[in-house]
Design a protein around this motif. Structure first.
Motif, PDB file in Angstrom:
ATOM      1  N   SER A 121     -14.221  24.327  32.950  1.00 58.90           N
ATOM      2  CA  SER A 121     -14.552  23.220  33.840  1.00 58.90           C
ATOM      3  C   SER A 121     -14.075  23.454  35.268  1.00 58.90           C
ATOM      4  N   PRO A 122     -14.953  23.266  36.253  1.00 57.79           N
ATOM      5  CA  PRO A 122     -14.528  23.329  37.655  1.00 57.79           C
ATOM      6  C   PRO A 122     -13.896  22.024  38.120  1.00 57.79           C
ATOM      7  N   ASP A 123     -13.834  21.018  37.235  1.00 60.98           N
ATOM      8  CA  ASP A 123     -13.357  19.681  37.611  1.00 60.98           C
ATOM      9  C   ASP A 123     -11.924  19.406  37.183  1.00 60.98           C
ATOM     10  N   GLN A 124     -11.274  20.329  36.488  1.00 58.92           N
ATOM     11  CA  GLN A 124      -9.963  20.022  35.918  1.00 58.92           C
ATOM     12  C   GLN A 124      -8.931  19.872  37.032  1.00 58.92           C
ATOM     13  N   ALA A 125      -8.590  18.609  37.316  1.00 61.59           N
ATOM     14  CA  ALA A 125      -7.683  18.320  38.419  1.00 61.59           C
ATOM     15  C   ALA A 125      -6.231  18.521  38.035  1.00 61.59           C
ATOM     16  N   THR A 126      -5.924  18.474  36.742  1.00 66.16           N
ATOM     17  CA  THR A 126      -4.536  18.586  36.293  1.00 66.16           C
ATOM     18  C   THR A 126      -4.470  19.390  35.004  1.00 66.16           C
ATOM     19  N   SER A 127      -3.511  20.282  34.929  1.00 64.57           N
ATOM     20  CA  SER A 127      -3.272  21.042  33.700  1.00 64.57           C
ATOM     21  C   SER A 127      -1.785  21.045  33.405  1.00 64.57           C
ATOM     22  N   GLY A 128      -1.395  20.367  32.328  1.00 61.21           N
ATOM     23  CA  GLY A 128       0.001  20.384  31.910  1.00 61.21           C
ATOM     24  C   GLY A 128       0.452  21.762  31.492  1.00 61.21           C
ATOM     25  N   VAL A 129      -0.447  22.527  30.858  1.00 60.17           N
ATOM     26  CA  VAL A 129      -0.090  23.889  30.447  1.00 60.17           C
ATOM     27  C   VAL A 129       0.224  24.749  31.668  1.00 60.17           C
ATOM     28  N   LEU A 130      -0.550  24.591  32.735  1.00 58.92           N
ATOM     29  CA  LEU A 130      -0.291  25.347  33.963  1.00 58.92           C
ATOM     30  C   LEU A 130       1.098  25.017  34.511  1.00 58.92           C
ATOM     31  N   VAL A 131       1.432  23.736  34.561  1.00 57.06           N
ATOM     32  CA  VAL A 131       2.737  23.325  35.072  1.00 57.06           C
ATOM     33  C   VAL A 131       3.856  23.903  34.216  1.00 57.06           C
ATOM     34  N   GLU A 132       3.691  23.837  32.885  1.00 54.36           N
ATOM     35  CA  GLU A 132       4.736  24.342  31.999  1.00 54.36           C
ATOM     36  C   GLU A 132       4.863  25.863  32.079  1.00 54.36           C
ATOM     37  N   ALA A 133       3.747  26.552  32.286  1.00 49.14           N
ATOM     38  CA  ALA A 133       3.808  28.007  32.441  1.00 49.14           C
ATOM     39  C   ALA A 133       4.588  28.387  33.697  1.00 49.14           C
ATOM     40  N   LEU A 134       4.341  27.676  34.791  1.00 46.94           N
ATOM     41  CA  LEU A 134       5.077  27.958  36.026  1.00 46.94           C
ATOM     42  C   LEU A 134       6.548  27.589  35.879  1.00 46.94           C
ATOM     43  N   ALA A 135       6.818  26.490  35.171  1.00 49.25           N
ATOM     44  CA  ALA A 135       8.209  26.103  34.944  1.00 49.25           C
ATOM     45  C   ALA A 135       8.949  27.153  34.129  1.00 49.25           C
ATOM     46  N   ALA A 136       8.201  27.875  33.280  1.00 51.05           N
ATOM     47  CA  ALA A 136       8.783  28.976  32.505  1.00 51.05           C
ATOM     48  C   ALA A 136       8.836  30.274  33.304  1.00 51.05           C
ATOM     49  N   HIS A 137       8.382  30.212  34.581  1.00 52.50           N
ATOM     50  CA  HIS A 137       8.399  31.354  35.494  1.00 52.50           C
ATOM     51  C   HIS A 137       7.533  32.507  34.991  1.00 52.50           C
ATOM     52  N   LYS A 138       6.396  32.137  34.381  1.00 52.94           N
ATOM     53  CA  LYS A 138       5.497  33.140  33.831  1.00 52.94           C
ATOM     54  C   LYS A 138       4.351  33.433  34.802  1.00 52.94           C
ATOM     55  N   PRO A 139       3.934  34.689  34.905  1.00 58.73           N
ATOM     56  CA  PRO A 139       2.710  34.981  35.644  1.00 58.73           C
ATOM     57  C   PRO A 139       1.535  34.264  34.991  1.00 58.73           C
ATOM     58  N   PRO A 190       9.610  21.008  31.998  1.00 61.50           N
ATOM     59  CA  PRO A 190      10.990  21.074  31.511  1.00 61.50           C
ATOM     60  C   PRO A 190      11.972  21.470  32.606  1.00 61.50           C
ATOM     61  N   GLU A 191      13.213  21.043  32.431  1.00 61.55           N
ATOM     62  CA  GLU A 191      14.247  21.303  33.430  1.00 61.55           C
ATOM     63  C   GLU A 191      14.571  22.785  33.554  1.00 61.55           C
ATOM     64  N   ALA A 192      14.583  23.485  32.436  1.00 58.65           N
ATOM     65  CA  ALA A 192      14.973  24.889  32.454  1.00 58.65           C
ATOM     66  C   ALA A 192      13.922  25.702  31.712  1.00 58.65           C
ATOM     67  N   PRO A 193      13.623  26.892  32.204  1.00 64.94           N
ATOM     68  CA  PRO A 193      12.641  27.723  31.491  1.00 64.94           C
ATOM     69  C   PRO A 193      13.191  28.171  30.154  1.00 64.94           C
ATOM     70  N   PRO A 194      12.304  28.410  29.180  1.00 60.13           N
ATOM     71  CA  PRO A 194      12.779  28.960  27.904  1.00 60.13           C
ATOM     72  C   PRO A 194      13.384  30.335  28.109  1.00 60.13           C
ATOM     73  N   LEU A 195      14.272  30.717  27.223  1.00 60.46           N
ATOM     74  CA  LEU A 195      14.880  32.038  27.323  1.00 60.46           C
ATOM     75  C   LEU A 195      13.810  33.116  27.251  1.00 60.46           C
ATOM     76  N   ARG A 196      14.005  34.162  28.033  1.00 65.04           N
ATOM     77  CA  ARG A 196      13.081  35.299  27.977  1.00 65.04           C
ATOM     78  C   ARG A 196      13.379  36.082  26.708  1.00 65.04           C
ATOM     79  N   LEU A 197      12.443  36.068  25.781  1.00 70.16           N
ATOM     80  CA  LEU A 197      12.616  36.736  24.501  1.00 70.16           C
ATOM     81  C   LEU A 197      11.760  37.993  24.454  1.00 70.16           C
ATOM     82  N   LEU A 198      12.303  39.040  23.927  1.00 70.98           N
ATOM     83  CA  LEU A 198      11.564  40.293  23.799  1.00 70.98           C
ATOM     84  C   LEU A 198      10.727  40.266  22.534  1.00 70.98           C
ATOM     85  N   ASN A 199       9.507  40.729  22.633  1.00 69.80           N
ATOM     86  CA  ASN A 199       8.655  40.840  21.469  1.00 69.80           C
ATOM     87  C   ASN A 199       9.136  42.020  20.618  1.00 69.80           C
ATOM     88  N   PRO A 200       9.492  41.796  19.364  1.00 68.14           N
ATOM     89  CA  PRO A 200      10.057  42.886  18.550  1.00 68.14           C
ATOM     90  C   PRO A 200       9.163  44.115  18.478  1.00 68.14           C
TER      91      PRO A 200
END
Length: 333
Positions: A234-252, A124-134
């Motif tokens: 798996s040691p073979d996973q060459a691509t992870s969309g979840v990984l890309v989206e997590a980084l796009a959200a600026h998450k550790p 995604p172009e912009a990370p989701p808003l940082r929301l506080l867990n209630p």
């Protein structure tokens, strides 16, 4: 691919029906009415052994085609290797989403290396808003289709090392069971995870979100996450969309050492842990949840990395590749 879910959607212009004789003919003829064909290649989705039912479609194409390779195995069977080699041979270009996958493809398969290029997975172009867990609880998040190989059982075991932190963290496991897993094995994997949660005494720390997540709901969930955990087996996973989206959200991110994670996290955007190692996962979680300077550095690196994976950047690279292929295509008589 034929599916009742998509039959009536206006963007669907044709179908490829697995196991139906000659279905490839109308499918290919439909594709030939367009300028460029982009094939998202994965072994398990096109029917036939290792998805070989895709090959007759590609042989019938007159339109230039780009194959996007989601899986490049380091130890393929002979048939898997042959299928992937033919996919590359029958298309004008092959895209891998990481340099590791590109190197593996060129070194381990009989393909024309000049056809192979790297275009990263989009985000995604912009990370989701940082929301506080209630509740104030730190949130650990894993999302995606559920099934054997996700390694979530190791993550659950790793929670034992952080269950005494104050405030206690909550581990959210979000996603439906993979449809193919559900058809073949039912909910056996999910039930095993439920049993493991109870047996390890971490029931108060784990929440399962079973529903399909629309984008807005997923954005809210990711916005509340303090760390994204990818404990894949798996040691073979060459691509992870979840990984890309997590980084796009600026998450550790904490991830096992699959190739995509090693490639993008080694500079400090996350922590890498061995496969099948609950102790290492727990230790990494404790660091992320208790070391703010470490998290700050991860955030900075994730922001830097994600700039090249924005969908507008990725789309422009596909457009450029498409124009290049069209410039080489013979003019029809």
């Amino acid at each position: 691919m034929e599916s009742a879910t998509y039959n009536d959607r206006p963007e669907v212009v044709g179908h490829l029906v697995p196991h139906a004789p000659d279905s490839h003919i109308p499918a290919a003829d439909t594709l030939n009415r367009h300028d460029i064909v982009i094939v998202q290649h994965e072994y398990g989705i096109y029917g036939g052994t290792d998805g070989e039912n895709l090959l007759p479609v590609l042989r019938r194409l007159r339109t230039p085609a780009i194959a996007v390779l989601h899986t490049v195995l380091s130890r393929p069977t002979a048939h898997q290797k042959t299928v992937l080699e033919q996919v590359v041979a029958l298309t004008g270009a092959a895209v891998t989403m990481t340099e590791a996958a590109q190197a593996r493809l060129i070194a381990g398969y009989d393909v024309d290396p000049t056809k192979v290029c790297v275009i990263p997975h989009g985000a995604p172009e912009a990370p989701p808003l940082r929301l506080l867990n209630p509740s104030g609880e730190p949130v650990i998040l894993t999302w995606g289709l559920l099934g054997p190989g996700k390694g979530i059982e190791w993550a659950i075991a790793g929670l034992r090392l952080v269950r005494h932190l104050t405030p206690r963290p909550r581990y959210v496991i979000a996603g439906q069971t993979h449809p193919k897993v559900l058809a073949e094995q039912g909910e056996a994997y999910r039930l095993m995870l439920y049993s493991r949660v109870r047996a390890l005494g971490v029931a108060g720390l784990v929440t399962f979100e079973r529903a399909y997540l629309e984008q807005d709901r997923l954005d809210r969930l990711v916005g509340r996450a303090d760390v994204v955990l990818l404990p894949y087996d798996s040691p073979d996973q060459a691509t992870s969309g979840v990984l890309v989206e997590a980084l796009a959200a600026h998450k550790p991110v904490i991830a096992t050492t699959f190739p995509h994670a090693v490639e993008v996290l080694s500079d400090g955007a996350g922590l890498l842990v061995p496969h099948h190692d609950a102790q290492a996962i727990g230790t990494a979680l404790k660091r992320v949840l208790t070391e703010p300077d470490l998290v700050s550095g991860m955030h900075h690196q994730a922001t830097r990395i994600s700039q090249n994976s924005r969908w507008t950047v990725v789309a422009e690279r596909y457009r450029t590749l498409a124009v290049t292929l069209l410039s080489r295509a013979p003019v029809p008589l």
